[in-house]
Write an enzyme that holds these catalytic residues in place. Structure first.
Site, PDB file in Angstrom:
ATOM      1  N   HIS A 173       0.085 -12.671   1.396  1.00 17.73           N
ATOM      2  CA  HIS A 173      -0.748 -13.137   2.185  1.00 17.73           C
ATOM      3  C   HIS A 173       0.458 -12.403   3.753  1.00 17.73           C
ATOM      4  O   HIS A 173       0.191 -14.433   4.749  1.00 17.73           O
ATOM      5  CB  HIS A 173      -2.091 -13.862   3.123  1.00 17.73           C
ATOM      6  CG  HIS A 173      -3.221 -14.019   1.664  1.00 17.73           C
ATOM      7  ND1 HIS A 173      -4.156 -12.772   1.739  1.00 17.73           N
ATOM      8  CD2 HIS A 173      -3.215 -14.589   0.638  1.00 17.73           C
ATOM      9  CE1 HIS A 173      -4.268 -12.902   0.779  1.00 17.73           C
ATOM     10  NE2 HIS A 173      -4.431 -14.212   0.251  1.00 17.73           N
ATOM     11  N   GLU A 214      -0.366 -11.918   6.529  1.00 13.47           N
ATOM     12  CA  GLU A 214      -1.116 -12.224   7.347  1.00 13.47           C
ATOM     13  C   GLU A 214      -1.197 -13.378   8.064  1.00 13.47           C
ATOM     14  O   GLU A 214      -1.040 -14.305   9.237  1.00 13.47           O
ATOM     15  CB  GLU A 214      -2.389 -11.680   8.133  1.00 13.47           C
ATOM     16  CG  GLU A 214      -3.320 -12.198   7.275  1.00 13.47           C
ATOM     17  CD  GLU A 214      -3.437 -11.237   5.457  1.00 13.47           C
ATOM     18  OE1 GLU A 214      -4.178 -12.112   4.552  1.00 13.47           O
ATOM     19  OE2 GLU A 214      -1.783 -11.008   5.236  1.00 13.47           O
ATOM     20  N   CYS A 268      -3.399  -9.183  -1.934  1.00 19.14           N
ATOM     21  CA  CYS A 268      -3.534 -10.020  -2.812  1.00 19.14           C
ATOM     22  C   CYS A 268      -4.523  -9.024  -3.528  1.00 19.14           C
ATOM     23  O   CYS A 268      -4.200  -8.444  -4.765  1.00 19.14           O
ATOM     24  CB  CYS A 268      -4.271 -11.544  -2.452  1.00 19.14           C
ATOM     25  SG  CYS A 268      -4.609 -12.517  -2.999  1.00 19.14           S
TER      26      CYS A 268
END
Length: 192
Positions: A174, A176, A76
């Site tokens: 993202h 994650e 990001c």
């Protein structure tokens, strides 16, 4: 050891937890020696480009990052900092990728928040990932497509969902926070 760069941006703990779920040890640090000696380095990111770059320059980390030879992943804001410049705060960034970061038009449609799929993917980061799989995005600025673009997503206009050049990799989304698809992409990076 995986080094997660601590700088003037958030989301480090989410990245640390995802790396741990994949069975890797990590440390959140802004120590230049730890970064230089890590197996891999991750620049996570939720924040603002100008203040993040100011922090990197104050600590001398801008030059450290540019000279890393192990695999590096920007996420990001971390991806945007690896580009040439950002319209956010009219900021000169690290100039790894030859593309500029611009603000999405029009104002009433930003930020781009939520799940979106890819229109194209290629390269090692996307092994076992299909274009119709979704990842989680939250951003008001985007990197223009370039020769280093390895994934494209369309929101208002086509933009670089991921970039890759030499040992530098980056995702606008993202991983994650992107369920199984994101974990596959993170696993691909960690196993480089």
């Amino acid at each position: 050891m995986i080094a997660i760069l601590k700088y003037n941006a958030g989301n480090s703990l989410s990245v640390e937890n995802a790396v741990k779920r994949l069975g890797y040890e990590s440390v959140i640090t802004d120590d230049p020696d730890v970064l230089k000696n890590a197996e891999k380095v991750i620049l996570p990111g939720v924040g603002e480009a100008a203040s993040a770059m100011e922090y990197l320059k104050e600590k001398g980390l801008d030059e450290v990052i540019k000279n890393l030879t192990q695999p590096v992943l920007g996420i990001c804001l971390g991806m945007q900092l690896l580009c040439e410049s950002s319209e956010e705060g009219d900021t000169e960034t690290l100039r790894i990728f030859k593309t500029k970061v611009k603000k999405f038009p029009p104002e009433d449609l930003v930020p781009h928040t939520g799940w979106n799929n890819f229109t194209s993917v290629k390269g090692k980061l996307f092994e076992n990932v299909e274009t119709d799989e979704n990842c989680y995005f939250v951003h008001s600025y985007y990197a223009e497509p370039s020769e280093e673009t390895v994934a494209v997503t369309d929101y208002i206009l086509p933009f670089s969902a991921a970039l890759q050049k030499d040992n530098f990799y980056a995702t606008q989304f993202h991983p994650e926070k992107s369920a199984d698809t994101g974990m596959q992409i993170l696993k691909n990076f960690l196993s480089l």
